[in-house]
Scaffold this active site. Structure first.
Site, PDB file in Angstrom:
ATOM      1  N   VAL A  55       7.964 -19.886   5.276  1.00 38.26           N
ATOM      2  CA  VAL A  55       9.206 -19.929   4.903  1.00 38.26           C
ATOM      3  C   VAL A  55      10.012 -19.806   6.320  1.00 38.26           C
ATOM      4  O   VAL A  55       9.721 -19.252   7.188  1.00 38.26           O
ATOM      5  CB  VAL A  55       9.842 -18.814   4.369  1.00 38.26           C
ATOM      6  CG1 VAL A  55      11.454 -18.672   4.295  1.00 38.26           C
ATOM      7  CG2 VAL A  55       9.280 -18.404   2.917  1.00 38.26           C
ATOM      8  N   GLU A  61       7.408 -33.316   4.823  1.00 38.61           N
ATOM      9  CA  GLU A  61       6.215 -33.054   3.827  1.00 38.61           C
ATOM     10  C   GLU A  61       5.620 -34.222   3.849  1.00 38.61           C
ATOM     11  O   GLU A  61       6.276 -35.413   3.831  1.00 38.61           O
ATOM     12  CB  GLU A  61       6.702 -32.374   2.489  1.00 38.61           C
ATOM     13  CG  GLU A  61       7.355 -31.251   2.568  1.00 38.61           C
ATOM     14  CD  GLU A  61       6.568 -29.976   3.071  1.00 38.61           C
ATOM     15  OE1 GLU A  61       5.563 -29.943   2.464  1.00 38.61           O
ATOM     16  OE2 GLU A  61       6.946 -29.523   4.003  1.00 38.61           O
ATOM     17  N   LYS A 117      10.835 -22.171  -0.757  1.00 36.79           N
ATOM     18  CA  LYS A 117      11.246 -21.226   0.227  1.00 36.79           C
ATOM     19  C   LYS A 117      12.069 -20.107  -0.437  1.00 36.79           C
ATOM     20  O   LYS A 117      11.976 -18.944  -0.075  1.00 36.79           O
ATOM     21  CB  LYS A 117      11.590 -21.900   1.576  1.00 36.79           C
ATOM     22  CG  LYS A 117      10.554 -22.610   2.358  1.00 36.79           C
ATOM     23  CD  LYS A 117      11.142 -23.542   3.268  1.00 36.79           C
ATOM     24  CE  LYS A 117       9.968 -24.484   4.003  1.00 36.79           C
ATOM     25  NZ  LYS A 117      10.558 -25.237   4.849  1.00 36.79           N
TER      26      LYS A 117
HETATM   27  N1  HSE Z   1       8.929 -30.014   5.462  1.00 35.45           N
HETATM   28  C1  HSE Z   1       9.126 -28.880   6.245  1.00 35.45           C
HETATM   29  C2  HSE Z   1      10.596 -28.703   6.691  1.00 35.45           C
HETATM   30  C3  HSE Z   1       8.166 -28.134   6.848  1.00 35.45           C
HETATM   31  O1  HSE Z   1      10.971 -29.808   6.980  1.00 35.45           O
HETATM   32  O2  HSE Z   1      11.092 -27.787   6.940  1.00 35.45           O
HETATM   33  C4  HSE Z   1       8.009 -26.765   7.417  1.00 35.45           C
HETATM   34  O3  HSE Z   1       8.188 -25.873   6.236  1.00 35.45           O
END
Ligand code: HSE
Length: 415
Positions: free
Chosen positions: A124, A181, A196
């Protein structure tokens, strides 16, 4: 006494590589990586092939390895690894918010049964130490709200848009920088923020919520006219994950918000995240830091590894109280709803209309809607509509009805 940790690492991507480097640079820890499991045998890496293996069993069956650090993309594979590691009495550190949000209680029970720790600070808001603070620091203070920017990719895209960078170029750059991601839909449609948020709700309020019950709306449907509206009002658009507690009810959702210039999140840019916590005694506090990227995320993993040297475990004290909060949707939001098609605006019932704008190219209205009406729609896939939450925009049913009655009297008097 400090425990000696022998680590089995799954994944050597952006965060895994970062962890390897920060562990090497930190001489305060009594921890060494014994084996690293990866998928791709041909990829060039910063350390030699002798460090790597390709079978999960090389770690899971190694009795000397007492800590599994799981940093892979595939949440199904990660689930199998975490289950087996916990069952075999190994501590686990993970950054996989999807996996944890979807299987939290099962994994906690497994950790408890096997008397091991399962820690996930990095899952998170990257480098921001929010989970442990919610667990420990706010243990005796009554929290009323936890909200903020918890996705670096979308914040990066929205910031770059202010400099005229296109959505596609900004997303590509976020991927190159290792923020996004593997499937960036998880970022841009607000799923990552939602996973999160589920973890924040658990640690702030002691409530387990299933991700499928939490509404998420991302940034894909923002149109140039919406950006223009925001800039004319001196707002910035930020993707907010938000949990509020009213009495015994908890509400949570992810949606674009218009943020005013004097709000603490207004200048939180690029991959920075911001978590704002409101509590009875400590009042409002802001946690600010990098929410994505190799070293910032690895720093949170490192902190979990370090905490494990002292056998740290989350206690979930708030989950063990007698009065359990309930998850609810009966509250009201003030939103901006826009569309090229004026009829489309009628699809969402407004309980109190503030402002209406019509033109040949674009139309919008602002006013109060019931959240349970909004949450029925899959806004991520409705091209013709865009909505964003306006500032000072949240009321529970009682507050809203009082506000409505007072304002209707006012409107009648003016008429
Ligand atoms: N893809 C996520 C973001 C990575 O851009 O915050 C970190 O959790």
């Amino acid at each position: 006494m400090r425990k000696q940790l022998t680590i089995g690492l799954f994944g050597f991507g952006c965060v895994g590589t970062g962890l390897y480097e920060v562990l090497n640079q930190s001489n305060l820890l009594d921890a060494k990586i014994k084996r690293i499991i990866v998928k791709d045998r041909t990829k060039k890496r910063i350390i030699g092939a002798e460090h790597f293996g390709y079978e999960a069993s090389e770690i899971l069956n190694d009795e000397e390895i007492n800590l599994v650090v799981e940093l892979i993309n595939d949440s199904n594979e990660a689930l199998a690894i975490v289950r087996e590691a916990l069952s075999k009495g190994k501590h686990v550190v993970s950054a996989n918010k999807k996996l944890i949000a979807e299987h939290l209680d099962e994994l906690l029970n497994l950790a408890k049964e096997n008397n091991v720790s399962f820690l996930y600070e990095a899952s998170v808001a990257g480098s921001i130490p929010i989970i442990r603070n919610l667990e420990e620091y706010y243990n005796n203070d009554s929290l009323s709200s936890v909200q903020g920017i918890v996705n670096g990719t979308t914040n990066y895209i929205l910031t770059q848009a202010n400099y005229g960078v296109s959505y596609a170029d900004a997303l590509q750059k976020a991927q190159e920088l290792g923020f996004a991601e593997a499937d960036p839909t998880l970022d841009v449609d607000g799923f990552d923020s939602k996973f999160k948020l589920v973890l924040l709700i658990k640690h702030a309020f002691g409530l387990t919520v299933q991700p499928e019950n939490v509404f998420n709306y991302g940034i894909r449907q923002i149109k140039p006219q919406d950006v223009k509206y925001a800039s004319e009002k001196d707002y910035r658009i930020k993707l907010f994950a938000r949990a509020e507690k009213i009495g015994n009810k908890i509400v949570g959702f992810v949606a674009p918000h218009f943020i005013k210039k004097d709000h603490v999140a207004y200048q939180v840019d690029n991959e920075f995240n911001a978590v704002i916590v409101e509590a009875s005694f400590s009042d409002r506090q802001l946690f600010l830091g990098k929410g994505a990227g190799s070293f910032p995320t690895a720093s949170a993993v490192l902190s979990d590894v370090s905490a494990l040297q002292y056998d740290y475990q989350y206690e979930y004290k708030k989950s063990n109280t007698e009065t359990k909060p309930v998850y609810a949707e009966d509250f009201y939001l003030k939103i901006y709803l826009a569309s090229k098609d004026i009829q489309a605006l009628n699809e969402i019932p407004f309980y109190f209309l503030d402002e209406k704008f019509q033109s040949s190219g674009y139309n919008y209205q602002t006013g109060w809607v019931k959240f349970s009406d909004l949450s029925k729609f899959d806004f991520n896939n409705i091209e013709k509509l865009f909505f964003a939450v306006l500032p000072e925009s949240f009321k529970d049913e009682e507050e809203f009805l009082k506000f409505k009655a007072e304002n209707e009297v006012l409107v009648n008097e003016i008429a």
